[in-house]
Write a protein that holds these residues in place. Sequence first.
Motif, PDB file in Angstrom:
ATOM      1  N   ALA A  54       0.824  -1.214   0.000  1.00  0.00           N
ATOM      2  CA  ALA A  54       0.000   0.000   0.000  1.00  0.00           C
ATOM      3  C   ALA A  54       0.853   1.257   0.000  1.00  0.00           C
ATOM      4  N   THR A  55       2.062   1.195   0.557  1.00  0.00           N
ATOM      5  CA  THR A  55       2.921   2.388   0.519  1.00  0.00           C
ATOM      6  C   THR A  55       3.428   2.643  -0.901  1.00  0.00           C
ATOM      7  N   VAL A  56       3.513   1.586  -1.705  1.00  0.00           N
ATOM      8  CA  VAL A  56       3.979   1.746  -3.094  1.00  0.00           C
ATOM      9  C   VAL A  56       2.812   2.115  -4.019  1.00  0.00           C
ATOM     10  N   LEU A  57       1.636   1.546  -3.737  1.00  0.00           N
ATOM     11  CA  LEU A  57       0.469   1.743  -4.606  1.00  0.00           C
ATOM     12  C   LEU A  57      -0.686   2.390  -3.830  1.00  0.00           C
ATOM     13  N   PRO A  58      -0.468   3.552  -3.246  1.00  0.00           N
ATOM     14  CA  PRO A  58      -1.506   4.111  -2.354  1.00  0.00           C
ATOM     15  C   PRO A  58      -2.809   4.445  -3.073  1.00  0.00           C
ATOM     16  N   ARG A  59      -2.709   4.994  -4.287  1.00  0.00           N
ATOM     17  CA  ARG A  59      -3.936   5.402  -4.979  1.00  0.00           C
ATOM     18  C   ARG A  59      -4.694   4.178  -5.488  1.00  0.00           C
ATOM     19  N   THR A  60      -3.955   3.168  -5.887  1.00  0.00           N
ATOM     20  CA  THR A  60      -4.605   1.919  -6.307  1.00  0.00           C
ATOM     21  C   THR A  60      -5.376   1.323  -5.132  1.00  0.00           C
ATOM     22  N   PHE A  61      -4.730   1.279  -3.984  1.00  0.00           N
ATOM     23  CA  PHE A  61      -5.385   0.692  -2.813  1.00  0.00           C
ATOM     24  C   PHE A  61      -6.609   1.491  -2.398  1.00  0.00           C
ATOM     25  N   ALA A  62      -6.486   2.818  -2.496  1.00  0.00           N
ATOM     26  CA  ALA A  62      -7.618   3.656  -2.085  1.00  0.00           C
ATOM     27  C   ALA A  62      -8.833   3.410  -2.962  1.00  0.00           C
ATOM     28  N   LEU A  97      -3.058  -8.036 -10.437  1.00  0.00           N
ATOM     29  CA  LEU A  97      -4.192  -7.246 -10.921  1.00  0.00           C
ATOM     30  C   LEU A  97      -4.272  -7.309 -12.443  1.00  0.00           C
ATOM     31  N   ALA A  98      -3.109  -7.223 -13.087  1.00  0.00           N
ATOM     32  CA  ALA A  98      -3.091  -7.220 -14.553  1.00  0.00           C
ATOM     33  C   ALA A  98      -3.621  -8.537 -15.115  1.00  0.00           C
ATOM     34  N   GLY A  99      -3.416  -9.620 -14.378  1.00  0.00           N
ATOM     35  CA  GLY A  99      -3.853 -10.924 -14.872  1.00  0.00           C
ATOM     36  C   GLY A  99      -5.243 -11.306 -14.420  1.00  0.00           C
ATOM     37  N   ARG A 100      -5.889 -10.412 -13.693  1.00  0.00           N
ATOM     38  CA  ARG A 100      -7.206 -10.743 -13.142  1.00  0.00           C
ATOM     39  C   ARG A 100      -8.279 -10.320 -14.138  1.00  0.00           C
ATOM     40  N   LEU A 101      -8.880 -11.278 -14.762  1.00  0.00           N
ATOM     41  CA  LEU A 101      -9.882 -10.991 -15.793  1.00  0.00           C
ATOM     42  C   LEU A 101     -11.116 -10.356 -15.165  1.00  0.00           C
ATOM     43  N   GLY A 102     -11.624  -9.373 -15.853  1.00  0.00           N
ATOM     44  CA  GLY A 102     -12.884  -8.778 -15.420  1.00  0.00           C
ATOM     45  C   GLY A 102     -12.768  -7.855 -14.233  1.00  0.00           C
ATOM     46  N   LEU A 103     -11.553  -7.453 -13.886  1.00  0.00           N
ATOM     47  CA  LEU A 103     -11.394  -6.557 -12.738  1.00  0.00           C
ATOM     48  C   LEU A 103     -12.042  -5.214 -13.054  1.00  0.00           C
ATOM     49  N   GLU A 104     -12.851  -4.743 -12.138  1.00  0.00           N
ATOM     50  CA  GLU A 104     -13.483  -3.429 -12.281  1.00  0.00           C
ATOM     51  C   GLU A 104     -13.021  -2.530 -11.140  1.00  0.00           C
ATOM     52  N   PRO A 105     -12.770  -1.286 -11.411  1.00  0.00           N
ATOM     53  CA  PRO A 105     -12.771  -0.659 -12.719  1.00  0.00           C
ATOM     54  C   PRO A 105     -11.548  -1.082 -13.544  1.00  0.00           C
ATOM     55  N   ALA A 106     -11.705  -1.057 -14.846  1.00  0.00           N
ATOM     56  CA  ALA A 106     -10.663  -1.586 -15.729  1.00  0.00           C
ATOM     57  C   ALA A 106      -9.376  -0.773 -15.665  1.00  0.00           C
ATOM     58  N   TRP A 107      -9.476   0.496 -15.278  1.00  0.00           N
ATOM     59  CA  TRP A 107      -8.277   1.338 -15.239  1.00  0.00           C
ATOM     60  C   TRP A 107      -7.404   1.100 -14.011  1.00  0.00           C
ATOM     61  N   LEU A 108      -7.869   0.271 -13.086  1.00  0.00           N
ATOM     62  CA  LEU A 108      -7.115   0.052 -11.847  1.00  0.00           C
ATOM     63  C   LEU A 108      -5.729  -0.544 -12.134  1.00  0.00           C
ATOM     64  N   THR A 109      -5.662  -1.476 -13.096  1.00  0.00           N
ATOM     65  CA  THR A 109      -4.369  -2.093 -13.391  1.00  0.00           C
ATOM     66  C   THR A 109      -3.403  -1.067 -13.989  1.00  0.00           C
ATOM     67  N   GLU A 110      -3.947  -0.121 -14.760  1.00  0.00           N
ATOM     68  CA  GLU A 110      -3.085   0.914 -15.344  1.00  0.00           C
ATOM     69  C   GLU A 110      -2.574   1.855 -14.270  1.00  0.00           C
ATOM     70  N   LEU A 111      -3.440   2.168 -13.332  1.00  0.00           N
ATOM     71  CA  LEU A 111      -3.022   3.024 -12.219  1.00  0.00           C
ATOM     72  C   LEU A 111      -1.922   2.334 -11.415  1.00  0.00           C
ATOM     73  N   ALA A 112      -2.093   1.034 -11.155  1.00  0.00           N
ATOM     74  CA  ALA A 112      -1.079   0.287 -10.401  1.00  0.00           C
ATOM     75  C   ALA A 112       0.247   0.268 -11.154  1.00  0.00           C
ATOM     76  N   ARG A 113       0.162   0.109 -12.463  1.00  0.00           N
ATOM     77  CA  ARG A 113       1.386   0.060 -13.268  1.00  0.00           C
ATOM     78  C   ARG A 113       2.126   1.404 -13.217  1.00  0.00           C
ATOM     79  N   ALA A 114       1.378   2.473 -13.288  1.00  0.00           N
ATOM     80  CA  ALA A 114       2.000   3.800 -13.229  1.00  0.00           C
ATOM     81  C   ALA A 114       2.578   4.074 -11.842  1.00  0.00           C
ATOM     82  N   GLU A 115       1.845   3.702 -10.804  1.00  0.00           N
ATOM     83  CA  GLU A 115       2.358   3.936  -9.446  1.00  0.00           C
ATOM     84  C   GLU A 115       3.613   3.112  -9.188  1.00  0.00           C
ATOM     85  N   LEU A 116       3.617   1.887  -9.703  1.00  0.00           N
ATOM     86  CA  LEU A 116       4.807   1.047  -9.538  1.00  0.00           C
ATOM     87  C   LEU A 116       5.998   1.686 -10.250  1.00  0.00           C
ATOM     88  N   ALA A 117       5.758   2.219 -11.439  1.00  0.00           N
ATOM     89  CA  ALA A 117       6.845   2.876 -12.173  1.00  0.00           C
ATOM     90  C   ALA A 117       7.394   4.066 -11.394  1.00  0.00           C
TER      91      ALA A 117
END
Lengths: 232, 283
Positions: A54-62, A97-117
């Motif tokens: 959560a410290t790395v991906l705070p916005r994703t977790f929120a 998250l990226a491999g989880r089919l049907g995850l909603e909202p769909a942009w969550l995986t992109e947010l996680a990827r950006a936060e990780l970067a």
Amino acid sequence: MPNRLLDRQIRLIAHLTSPPAIFGESATAPEGIDAGLLHIEARMSHEKRIGKIATVLPRTFARLGKRRRAVLRDFAAACPPASIGRISNARQFQEFLAGRLGLEPAWLTELARAELAFAELREAAPHENADRAATMVRMVRRSPGIVLVRCAFDIWPILAGRSVTPVRRDTPLVIARDHHSNDPMAAEVPLQLFEFLAALSDWTALDEFAPSGDANALVRDLVASGLIEVRA
Amino acid sequence: MGIAYRRALHDWIEARLARFDVLEITVDHCLSGGHAARRAIFDLAGRIPMTAHGVGLSIGTDAPVDLAYLDRVGTVLERLGAPAYSEHLAFTRVPGRELGNLLPLPRTEAVAEMVIDHVRTIQSRLSVPFLLENIASVFGWPDSELSDAAFMTLIHRETGAGILLDVENLHLNARNHGLDAYGFLDALPIGIVKEVHVAGGVSLGYKPGKRRFYADSHSHPAPAASLDLLEYSLERQAPRTIVLERDYRLAAVEEILEDVLRIRSRIERKRKAHAEPAPRSAD
């Protein structure tokens, strides 16, 4: 040896990293150890790991919202911890998250990827681009100090700290260190530039893709902004 | 007397170096922390004495010690100028899986032999004394035969490895499991304790069997009972270093300074009393 200590330790840690132990649903426990105490140990360890992520991906977790418990339970089942590092655990979560089919909202995986970067850039040593002053540029490549993230949603407002629902829009992002503060920052770039940078993952001869004189001006601009590096 | 260095407190610590005699550095922050975190730590080296502590060795895993990891630790120890390196008498991982939390070992002679082998490997690889820390455990193994003190003493006798005594862990094991903390201290050979950890934990609200459980959370002021144990331990031990650990609620810096003063006060009181034994706590 059937009951060597390592086997017992393997069984114990397998139990402690299992969802039934973490979430207090296991009535049995290995090695004759109290199941209630093992639940405490499993829960504390899991919460410690999730706290790191959560410290790395705070916005994703929120934005996990009501899905949080179910997602974390599935994550625990699918991805047992393999290291103590917060970045490596966050990477596990982002890949999950990226491999989880049907995850909603769909942009969550992109947010996680950006936060990780962002986090990876913050941890890494600043990359010194090679040979900025080269006069006879023959080879170019994308700076190893930048990360490209192409999103199907415009997650930029969330990265900027705004509480909005991203709209669906092709959003090519470059995440790089700010020249002055050295902190990671994200910028949306034209798609052509994004694809150009994506193609330069390794040293490439300049005349392979840009034989005209105009390319030299473009290369100079990209070198000045730290997006590519050059060598003679 | 000093504190455990934490990156989030870097500026605060750097501005108050004179208040501390030593900083304890977690070597794993130097090995796998970010570039800026490593640089911040190494920039302090030479400006204040440092001692080195680890969390990534998993000495109790029944598998060969990770020699590559040890070599990297050795490099960090040199850069820090650390006079000792400590780790927990515990295991955290098995091949392919890392719990990230300290787990106790079955306290048997056979397991002690395994740890002794590992300690000897470490001692042969590193140039500074190696210390083992007692942990706060959530559970115990039913086949344990030796007391905590006997287990640690056995390893010490065979290897010469000293002890990093964590008085908060001792206090928690007393609260959670009924360990006789003073009996533990009485059973340790004189002079075996080379360093001490002090910290403060909280009740996490877990109630197995309807009893509260206290965790080693490093988040609150050190309880008086832990300071009583510290003071009592100084009767027979002469640790070179006493370190306050704090990992959470780091914004409460006044609590940290207050704890430093409370610890210094206990050390001073013991120094003055010298030959008089400290009273046992009623806790």
